[in-house]
Design a protein around this motif. Structure first.
Motif, PDB file in Angstrom:
ATOM      1  N   ARG A   1      66.130  48.592  28.122  1.00 52.53           N
ATOM      2  CA  ARG A   1      66.734  48.249  26.760  1.00 52.53           C
ATOM      3  C   ARG A   1      65.853  48.566  25.956  1.00 52.53           C
ATOM      4  NH1 ARG A   1      67.608  44.187  23.576  1.00 52.53           N
ATOM      5  NH2 ARG A   1      69.606  44.172  22.319  1.00 52.53           N
ATOM      6  N   LYS A   2      66.219  49.468  24.803  1.00 55.39           N
ATOM      7  CA  LYS A   2      65.239  49.875  23.954  1.00 55.39           C
ATOM      8  C   LYS A   2      65.670  48.856  22.576  1.00 55.39           C
ATOM      9  CE  LYS A   2      67.317  53.721  21.928  1.00 55.39           C
ATOM     10  NZ  LYS A   2      67.471  55.357  21.638  1.00 55.39           N
ATOM     11  N   GLN A   3      64.687  48.522  21.869  1.00 52.88           N
ATOM     12  CA  GLN A   3      64.582  48.073  20.397  1.00 52.88           C
ATOM     13  C   GLN A   3      63.904  48.924  19.547  1.00 52.88           C
ATOM     14  OE1 GLN A   3      63.654  43.881  20.939  1.00 52.88           O
ATOM     15  NE2 GLN A   3      63.777  43.897  23.017  1.00 52.88           N
ATOM     16  N   VAL A   4      64.359  48.713  18.216  1.00 54.69           N
ATOM     17  CA  VAL A   4      63.546  49.450  17.054  1.00 54.69           C
ATOM     18  C   VAL A   4      62.745  48.399  16.638  1.00 54.69           C
ATOM     19  CG1 VAL A   4      63.394  50.729  15.225  1.00 54.69           C
ATOM     20  CG2 VAL A   4      65.115  51.281  17.059  1.00 54.69           C
ATOM     21  N   LYS A   5      61.405  48.822  16.208  1.00 50.73           N
ATOM     22  CA  LYS A   5      60.464  47.387  15.644  1.00 50.73           C
ATOM     23  C   LYS A   5      59.670  48.318  14.460  1.00 50.73           C
ATOM     24  CE  LYS A   5      60.260  44.019  18.921  1.00 50.73           C
ATOM     25  NZ  LYS A   5      60.338  42.637  18.495  1.00 50.73           N
ATOM     26  N   LEU A   6      59.379  47.683  13.622  1.00 51.05           N
ATOM     27  CA  LEU A   6      58.113  48.032  12.736  1.00 51.05           C
ATOM     28  C   LEU A   6      56.902  47.819  13.052  1.00 51.05           C
ATOM     29  CD1 LEU A   6      59.614  46.991   9.439  1.00 51.05           C
ATOM     30  CD2 LEU A   6      59.836  49.055  10.242  1.00 51.05           C
ATOM     31  N   CYS A   7      56.120  48.998  12.963  1.00 49.40           N
ATOM     32  CA  CYS A   7      54.506  48.941  13.659  1.00 49.40           C
ATOM     33  C   CYS A   7      53.852  47.754  12.880  1.00 49.40           C
ATOM     34  CB  CYS A   7      54.054  50.178  13.756  1.00 49.40           C
ATOM     35  SG  CYS A   7      52.089  50.076  14.061  1.00 49.40           S
ATOM     36  N   ASP A   8      53.249  46.954  13.368  1.00 50.70           N
ATOM     37  CA  ASP A   8      52.344  46.061  12.626  1.00 50.70           C
ATOM     38  C   ASP A   8      51.303  46.549  11.950  1.00 50.70           C
ATOM     39  OD1 ASP A   8      53.934  43.717  13.765  1.00 50.70           O
ATOM     40  OD2 ASP A   8      52.359  43.252  15.236  1.00 50.70           O
ATOM     41  N   LYS A   9      50.835  47.846  12.213  1.00 45.58           N
ATOM     42  CA  LYS A   9      49.645  48.429  11.551  1.00 45.58           C
ATOM     43  C   LYS A   9      50.120  49.456  10.616  1.00 45.58           C
ATOM     44  CE  LYS A   9      45.293  50.998  12.442  1.00 45.58           C
ATOM     45  NZ  LYS A   9      44.428  51.522  13.529  1.00 45.58           N
ATOM     46  N   CYS A  10      50.896  50.343  10.851  1.00 44.86           N
ATOM     47  CA  CYS A  10      51.337  51.426  10.062  1.00 44.86           C
ATOM     48  C   CYS A  10      52.699  51.117   9.074  1.00 44.86           C
ATOM     49  CB  CYS A  10      51.354  52.688  10.832  1.00 44.86           C
ATOM     50  SG  CYS A  10      52.716  53.230  11.962  1.00 44.86           S
ATOM     51  N   GLY A  11      53.435  50.391   9.587  1.00 41.60           N
ATOM     52  CA  GLY A  11      54.753  49.783   9.060  1.00 41.60           C
ATOM     53  C   GLY A  11      55.891  50.904   9.260  1.00 41.60           C
ATOM     54  N   GLU A  12      55.531  51.885  10.126  1.00 43.21           N
ATOM     55  CA  GLU A  12      56.709  52.853  10.556  1.00 43.21           C
ATOM     56  C   GLU A  12      57.406  52.279  11.528  1.00 43.21           C
ATOM     57  OE1 GLU A  12      55.493  56.865  11.160  1.00 43.21           O
ATOM     58  OE2 GLU A  12      54.187  56.850   9.122  1.00 43.21           O
ATOM     59  N   SER A  13      58.774  52.494  11.747  1.00 44.43           N
ATOM     60  CA  SER A  13      59.697  52.342  12.745  1.00 44.43           C
ATOM     61  C   SER A  13      59.284  52.970  14.004  1.00 44.43           C
ATOM     62  CB  SER A  13      60.989  52.251  12.247  1.00 44.43           C
ATOM     63  OG  SER A  13      61.599  53.626  12.070  1.00 44.43           O
ATOM     64  N   PHE A  14      59.462  52.315  15.379  1.00 42.84           N
ATOM     65  CA  PHE A  14      59.348  53.036  16.301  1.00 42.84           C
ATOM     66  C   PHE A  14      60.306  52.217  17.477  1.00 42.84           C
ATOM     67  CE2 PHE A  14      56.444  49.605  16.666  1.00 42.84           C
ATOM     68  CZ  PHE A  14      56.237  49.436  18.014  1.00 42.84           C
ATOM     69  N   VAL A  15      60.547  53.182  18.719  1.00 44.65           N
ATOM     70  CA  VAL A  15      61.258  52.600  19.715  1.00 44.65           C
ATOM     71  C   VAL A  15      60.275  51.801  20.626  1.00 44.65           C
ATOM     72  CG1 VAL A  15      62.530  52.948  21.919  1.00 44.65           C
ATOM     73  CG2 VAL A  15      62.849  54.406  19.820  1.00 44.65           C
ATOM     74  N   TRP A  16      60.521  50.679  20.728  1.00 51.29           N
ATOM     75  CA  TRP A  16      59.707  49.525  21.254  1.00 51.29           C
ATOM     76  C   TRP A  16      60.374  49.088  22.578  1.00 51.29           C
ATOM     77  CZ3 TRP A  16      60.382  44.208  22.300  1.00 51.29           C
ATOM     78  CH2 TRP A  16      59.156  43.450  22.712  1.00 51.29           C
ATOM     79  N   TYR A  17      59.719  49.017  23.687  1.00 55.09           N
ATOM     80  CA  TYR A  17      60.138  48.451  24.885  1.00 55.09           C
ATOM     81  C   TYR A  17      59.751  47.101  25.348  1.00 55.09           C
ATOM     82  CZ  TYR A  17      62.288  53.320  25.393  1.00 55.09           C
ATOM     83  OH  TYR A  17      62.808  54.327  25.121  1.00 55.09           O
ATOM     84  N   GLU A  18      58.406  46.973  25.150  1.00 59.57           N
ATOM     85  CA  GLU A  18      57.597  45.811  25.571  1.00 59.57           C
ATOM     86  C   GLU A  18      56.023  45.859  25.261  1.00 59.57           C
ATOM     87  OE1 GLU A  18      56.438  46.654  30.314  1.00 59.57           O
ATOM     88  OE2 GLU A  18      58.764  46.383  29.783  1.00 59.57           O
ATOM     89  N   GLY A  19      55.423  44.932  25.223  1.00 60.96           N
ATOM     90  CA  GLY A  19      54.135  44.943  24.903  1.00 60.96           C
ATOM     91  C   GLY A  19      53.923  44.723  23.307  1.00 60.96           C
ATOM     92  N   GLU A  20      52.716  44.954  22.857  1.00 59.34           N
ATOM     93  CA  GLU A  20      52.391  44.667  21.371  1.00 59.34           C
ATOM     94  C   GLU A  20      53.355  45.446  20.465  1.00 59.34           C
ATOM     95  OE1 GLU A  20      48.487  45.662  19.974  1.00 59.34           O
ATOM     96  OE2 GLU A  20      48.203  46.504  22.327  1.00 59.34           O
ATOM     97  N   ALA A  21      53.379  45.006  19.403  1.00 60.08           N
ATOM     98  CA  ALA A  21      54.222  45.587  18.310  1.00 60.08           C
ATOM     99  C   ALA A  21      53.384  46.779  17.574  1.00 60.08           C
ATOM    100  CB  ALA A  21      54.715  44.703  17.370  1.00 60.08           C
ATOM    101  N   LEU A  22      52.894  47.700  18.259  1.00 58.36           N
ATOM    102  CA  LEU A  22      52.262  48.806  17.555  1.00 58.36           C
ATOM    103  C   LEU A  22      52.834  49.947  18.041  1.00 58.36           C
ATOM    104  CD1 LEU A  22      48.349  47.845  17.762  1.00 58.36           C
ATOM    105  CD2 LEU A  22      49.659  47.857  15.754  1.00 58.36           C
TER     106      LEU A  22
END
Length: 197
Positions: free
Chosen positions: A168-189
């Motif tokens: 299941r994919k989620q879209v998050k904002l990267c903690d470092k660059c601030g751009e959105s990306f598809v996030w699956y698991e792990g840290e928010a980078l």
């Protein structure tokens, strides 16, 4: 040279109209009929026969080179990187592994890996010289050899591949660059920022 390739295409049309229809679609996509694109086409046709792929059945391919071989899979079967039907592991090998779509709940799928066999190409010295890059041999010379040789220059083996579990994919904002990306698991980078570390 263009006249030579035109003659080769006329010969394909006369001897194998079905193959010609495939070649006709590849040329505008690839730009011309290269030896590698023809090899990819032969690998595609072999894989469909070996896996008993029915008309309209989706296939997935993992090519082991970016050079020419993947093009027939994209143009004739719609297997692209965007729809996850094509993956390229660039090992610099004239090889491809092909499988059909797995049914829900299946953990593995039968697949076939086909490669241009250097031992078998020795029966065709100009093809071998082109393949091993020991001589500059133009496509107009090698393409007719590949057509004549047909499937005799390939080796294949059946294998099994794991059916990837769709996450299941989620879209998050990267903690470092601030751009959105598809996030699956792990840290928010995002992947790019993780590789910079």
């Amino acid at each position: 040279m263009d006249d030579e390739m035109d003659n080769i295409l006329k010969q394909i049309k006369e001897q194998d109209p079905e193959l010609f229809l495939q070649v006709e679609k590849i040329i505008p996509f690839h730009g011309y009929l290269s030896t590698g694109a023809l090899i990819g086409l032969q690998m595609l046709n072999m894989s469909k026969r070996l896996l008993d792929v029915k008309e309209g059945e989706r296939i997935y391919a993992t090519a082991e080179t970016y050079n020419c071989v993947p093009d027939p899979f994209q143009i004739l079967e719609g297997a692209t990187t965007g729809n996850k039907g094509l993956k390229v592991n660039d090992y610099g090998k004239m090889a491809v592994t092909v499988n059909k779509r797995g049914a829900p709940g299946e953990k593995t799928m039968p697949a076939v890996r086909i490669y241009l066999d250097p031992e078998k190409t020795k029966a065709y010295p100009k093809l071998y010289a082109w393949y091993m890059n020991t001589e500059k041999v133009p496509h107009e010379v090698v393409v007719p050899i590949v057509l004549e040789a047909g499937e005799s220059i390939y080796s294949y083996s059946f294998t099994e591949i794991e059916v990837p579990i769709k996450k299941r994919k989620q879209v998050k904002l990267c903690d470092k660059c601030g751009e959105s990306f598809v996030w699956y698991e792990g840290e928010a980078l995002c992947e790019a920022c993780r590789h910079e570390q």
